[in-house]
Write a protein that holds these residues in place. Sequence first.
Motif, PDB file in Angstrom:
ATOM      1  N   VAL A  21       0.725  -1.178  -0.093  1.00 48.12           N
ATOM      2  CA  VAL A  21      -0.133   0.032   0.034  1.00 48.12           C
ATOM      3  C   VAL A  21       0.762   1.229  -0.169  1.00 48.12           C
ATOM      4  O   VAL A  21       1.792   1.354   1.060  1.00 48.12           O
ATOM      5  N   PHE A  22       0.628   2.096  -1.007  1.00 48.06           N
ATOM      6  CA  PHE A  22       1.487   3.392  -1.057  1.00 48.06           C
ATOM      7  C   PHE A  22       0.541   4.547  -0.779  1.00 48.06           C
ATOM      8  O   PHE A  22      -0.408   4.528  -1.481  1.00 48.06           O
ATOM      9  N   VAL A  23       0.943   5.481  -0.124  1.00 46.08           N
ATOM     10  CA  VAL A  23       0.274   6.542   0.398  1.00 46.08           C
ATOM     11  C   VAL A  23       0.965   7.810   0.050  1.00 46.08           C
ATOM     12  O   VAL A  23       2.116   8.051   0.454  1.00 46.08           O
ATOM     13  N   ASN A  24       0.575   8.467  -0.784  1.00 44.51           N
ATOM     14  CA  ASN A  24       1.149   9.588  -1.565  1.00 44.51           C
ATOM     15  C   ASN A  24       2.703   9.380  -2.150  1.00 44.51           C
ATOM     16  O   ASN A  24       3.550  10.170  -1.673  1.00 44.51           O
ATOM     17  N   GLY A  25       2.569   8.287  -2.666  1.00 38.82           N
ATOM     18  CA  GLY A  25       4.062   7.747  -3.247  1.00 38.82           C
ATOM     19  C   GLY A  25       4.982   7.101  -2.430  1.00 38.82           C
ATOM     20  O   GLY A  25       5.874   6.618  -2.882  1.00 38.82           O
ATOM     21  N   GLU A  26       4.613   6.970  -1.071  1.00 38.78           N
ATOM     22  CA  GLU A  26       5.481   6.247  -0.159  1.00 38.78           C
ATOM     23  C   GLU A  26       4.948   4.989   0.387  1.00 38.78           C
ATOM     24  O   GLU A  26       3.718   4.716   0.556  1.00 38.78           O
ATOM     25  N   LEU A  27       5.660   3.842   0.426  1.00 40.24           N
ATOM     26  CA  LEU A  27       5.334   2.605   1.007  1.00 40.24           C
ATOM     27  C   LEU A  27       4.804   2.738   2.327  1.00 40.24           C
ATOM     28  O   LEU A  27       5.527   3.101   3.068  1.00 40.24           O
ATOM     29  N   ALA A  28       3.740   2.547   2.598  1.00 37.23           N
ATOM     30  CA  ALA A  28       2.938   2.944   3.999  1.00 37.23           C
ATOM     31  C   ALA A  28       2.774   1.392   4.717  1.00 37.23           C
ATOM     32  O   ALA A  28       2.662   1.464   5.870  1.00 37.23           O
ATOM     33  N   HIS A  29       2.594   0.341   3.755  1.00 33.67           N
ATOM     34  CA  HIS A  29       2.183  -0.906   4.527  1.00 33.67           C
ATOM     35  C   HIS A  29       2.374  -2.145   3.670  1.00 33.67           C
ATOM     36  O   HIS A  29       2.106  -2.008   2.419  1.00 33.67           O
ATOM     37  N   VAL A  30       2.874  -3.148   4.249  1.00 30.44           N
ATOM     38  CA  VAL A  30       3.227  -4.433   3.679  1.00 30.44           C
ATOM     39  C   VAL A  30       2.407  -5.575   4.239  1.00 30.44           C
ATOM     40  O   VAL A  30       2.540  -5.534   5.375  1.00 30.44           O
ATOM     41  N   GLY A  31       1.310  -6.063   3.615  1.00 31.44           N
ATOM     42  CA  GLY A  31       0.349  -7.273   4.324  1.00 31.44           C
ATOM     43  C   GLY A  31       0.328  -8.429   3.301  1.00 31.44           C
ATOM     44  O   GLY A  31       0.980  -8.230   2.354  1.00 31.44           O
ATOM     45  N   SER A  32      -0.554  -9.240   3.773  1.00 33.47           N
ATOM     46  CA  SER A  32      -0.910 -10.267   2.828  1.00 33.47           C
ATOM     47  C   SER A  32      -2.584 -10.515   3.122  1.00 33.47           C
ATOM     48  O   SER A  32      -3.085 -10.170   4.097  1.00 33.47           O
ATOM     49  N   PRO A  33      -3.100 -11.362   2.127  1.00 33.41           N
ATOM     50  CA  PRO A  33      -4.572 -11.327   2.273  1.00 33.41           C
ATOM     51  C   PRO A  33      -4.694 -12.504   3.094  1.00 33.41           C
ATOM     52  O   PRO A  33      -4.086 -13.767   2.823  1.00 33.41           O
ATOM     53  N   THR A  34      -5.535 -12.701   4.259  1.00 38.19           N
ATOM     54  CA  THR A  34      -5.539 -13.544   5.148  1.00 38.19           C
ATOM     55  C   THR A  34      -7.162 -13.723   5.558  1.00 38.19           C
ATOM     56  O   THR A  34      -7.273 -14.513   6.470  1.00 38.19           O
ATOM     57  N   ILE A  35      -7.946 -12.861   4.966  1.00 38.84           N
ATOM     58  CA  ILE A  35      -9.299 -13.131   5.378  1.00 38.84           C
ATOM     59  C   ILE A  35      -9.951 -13.863   4.476  1.00 38.84           C
ATOM     60  O   ILE A  35     -10.228 -13.769   3.248  1.00 38.84           O
ATOM     61  N   PRO A  36     -10.726 -14.877   4.945  1.00 39.38           N
ATOM     62  CA  PRO A  36     -11.643 -15.759   4.013  1.00 39.38           C
ATOM     63  C   PRO A  36     -12.635 -15.016   3.208  1.00 39.38           C
ATOM     64  O   PRO A  36     -13.343 -14.185   3.759  1.00 39.38           O
ATOM     65  N   ARG A  37     -12.805 -15.148   1.994  1.00 38.34           N
ATOM     66  CA  ARG A  37     -13.747 -14.424   0.953  1.00 38.34           C
ATOM     67  C   ARG A  37     -14.126 -15.500   0.086  1.00 38.34           C
ATOM     68  O   ARG A  37     -13.972 -15.798  -1.098  1.00 38.34           O
ATOM     69  N   PRO A  38     -15.260 -16.339   0.525  1.00 38.48           N
ATOM     70  CA  PRO A  38     -15.695 -17.493  -0.082  1.00 38.48           C
ATOM     71  C   PRO A  38     -16.607 -17.065  -1.307  1.00 38.48           C
ATOM     72  O   PRO A  38     -16.462 -17.762  -2.434  1.00 38.48           O
ATOM     73  N   GLY A  39     -17.171 -15.719  -1.150  1.00 39.74           N
ATOM     74  CA  GLY A  39     -17.757 -15.339  -2.343  1.00 39.74           C
ATOM     75  C   GLY A  39     -17.014 -14.928  -3.603  1.00 39.74           C
ATOM     76  O   GLY A  39     -17.518 -15.013  -4.839  1.00 39.74           O
ATOM     77  N   VAL A  40     -15.604 -14.530  -3.270  1.00 45.40           N
ATOM     78  CA  VAL A  40     -14.835 -14.316  -4.286  1.00 45.40           C
ATOM     79  C   VAL A  40     -14.380 -15.353  -4.872  1.00 45.40           C
ATOM     80  O   VAL A  40     -14.278 -15.746  -6.113  1.00 45.40           O
ATOM     81  N   ALA A  41     -13.956 -16.578  -4.058  1.00 42.98           N
ATOM     82  CA  ALA A  41     -13.730 -18.030  -4.562  1.00 42.98           C
ATOM     83  C   ALA A  41     -14.782 -18.461  -5.565  1.00 42.98           C
ATOM     84  O   ALA A  41     -14.460 -19.188  -6.573  1.00 42.98           O
ATOM     85  N   HIS A  42     -16.086 -18.273  -4.944  1.00 42.00           N
ATOM     86  CA  HIS A  42     -17.086 -18.765  -6.136  1.00 42.00           C
ATOM     87  C   HIS A  42     -17.292 -18.160  -7.237  1.00 42.00           C
ATOM     88  O   HIS A  42     -17.398 -18.440  -8.193  1.00 42.00           O
ATOM     89  N   PHE A  43     -17.149 -16.688  -6.983  1.00 38.21           N
ATOM     90  CA  PHE A  43     -17.082 -15.640  -8.549  1.00 38.21           C
ATOM     91  C   PHE A  43     -16.168 -16.202  -9.338  1.00 38.21           C
ATOM     92  O   PHE A  43     -16.275 -16.251 -10.505  1.00 38.21           O
ATOM     93  N   LEU A  44     -14.739 -16.388  -8.687  1.00 37.58           N
ATOM     94  CA  LEU A  44     -13.607 -16.753  -9.598  1.00 37.58           C
ATOM     95  C   LEU A  44     -13.620 -18.146 -10.120  1.00 37.58           C
ATOM     96  O   LEU A  44     -12.817 -18.360 -10.922  1.00 37.58           O
ATOM     97  N   LYS A  45     -14.371 -18.989  -9.445  1.00 38.58           N
ATOM     98  CA  LYS A  45     -14.230 -20.489  -9.633  1.00 38.58           C
ATOM     99  C   LYS A  45     -13.100 -20.968  -9.526  1.00 38.58           C
ATOM    100  O   LYS A  45     -12.557 -21.680 -10.203  1.00 38.58           O
ATOM    101  N   MET A  46     -12.331 -20.418  -8.306  1.00 37.28           N
ATOM    102  CA  MET A  46     -11.115 -21.210  -8.114  1.00 37.28           C
ATOM    103  C   MET A  46     -10.992 -21.274  -6.665  1.00 37.28           C
ATOM    104  O   MET A  46     -11.718 -20.720  -5.804  1.00 37.28           O
ATOM    105  N   PRO A  47     -10.224 -22.376  -6.070  1.00 36.95           N
ATOM    106  CA  PRO A  47     -10.066 -22.460  -4.731  1.00 36.95           C
ATOM    107  C   PRO A  47      -9.240 -21.286  -3.891  1.00 36.95           C
ATOM    108  O   PRO A  47      -8.351 -21.954  -3.188  1.00 36.95           O
ATOM    109  N   LEU A  48      -9.512 -20.297  -4.200  1.00 39.96           N
ATOM    110  CA  LEU A  48      -8.775 -19.110  -3.473  1.00 39.96           C
ATOM    111  C   LEU A  48      -9.610 -18.520  -2.539  1.00 39.96           C
ATOM    112  O   LEU A  48     -10.219 -17.518  -2.543  1.00 39.96           O
ATOM    113  N   PHE A  49      -9.628 -19.099  -1.205  1.00 38.09           N
ATOM    114  CA  PHE A  49     -10.501 -18.691  -0.357  1.00 38.09           C
ATOM    115  C   PHE A  49     -10.225 -17.559   0.497  1.00 38.09           C
ATOM    116  O   PHE A  49     -10.873 -16.730   1.090  1.00 38.09           O
ATOM    117  N   GLN A  50      -8.640 -17.423   1.033  1.00 44.65           N
ATOM    118  CA  GLN A  50      -8.386 -16.224   1.884  1.00 44.65           C
ATOM    119  C   GLN A  50      -7.864 -14.963   1.010  1.00 44.65           C
ATOM    120  O   GLN A  50      -6.577 -14.758   1.167  1.00 44.65           O
TER     121      GLN A  50
END
Length: 90
Positions: A21-50
Amino acid sequence: MVLTGWAADVRNAQLPRAIWVFVNGELAHVGSPTIPRPGVAHFLKMPLFQTGFTFTLAVEDTNNLKIRVYAVSEVGLASELAYGPGYPFL
């Protein structure tokens, strides 16, 4: 400020290694996806749940912010995420 969303490497059916995440051109945060989103997995038709993420950003002034978010793949390629209609921080 709380930033929420989801990210996936749809082409390779993988979760990103990191989200930058960049705020005003500066790196402000580095993270990763960790929250289950079963609706996204269903929409994508892929087993990508988090695919979801929620990050808290320490910003003092929310006026004139430019926030850009990138997903970094396992092979180190970065792609900017798509933003919803009316995203105010470009």
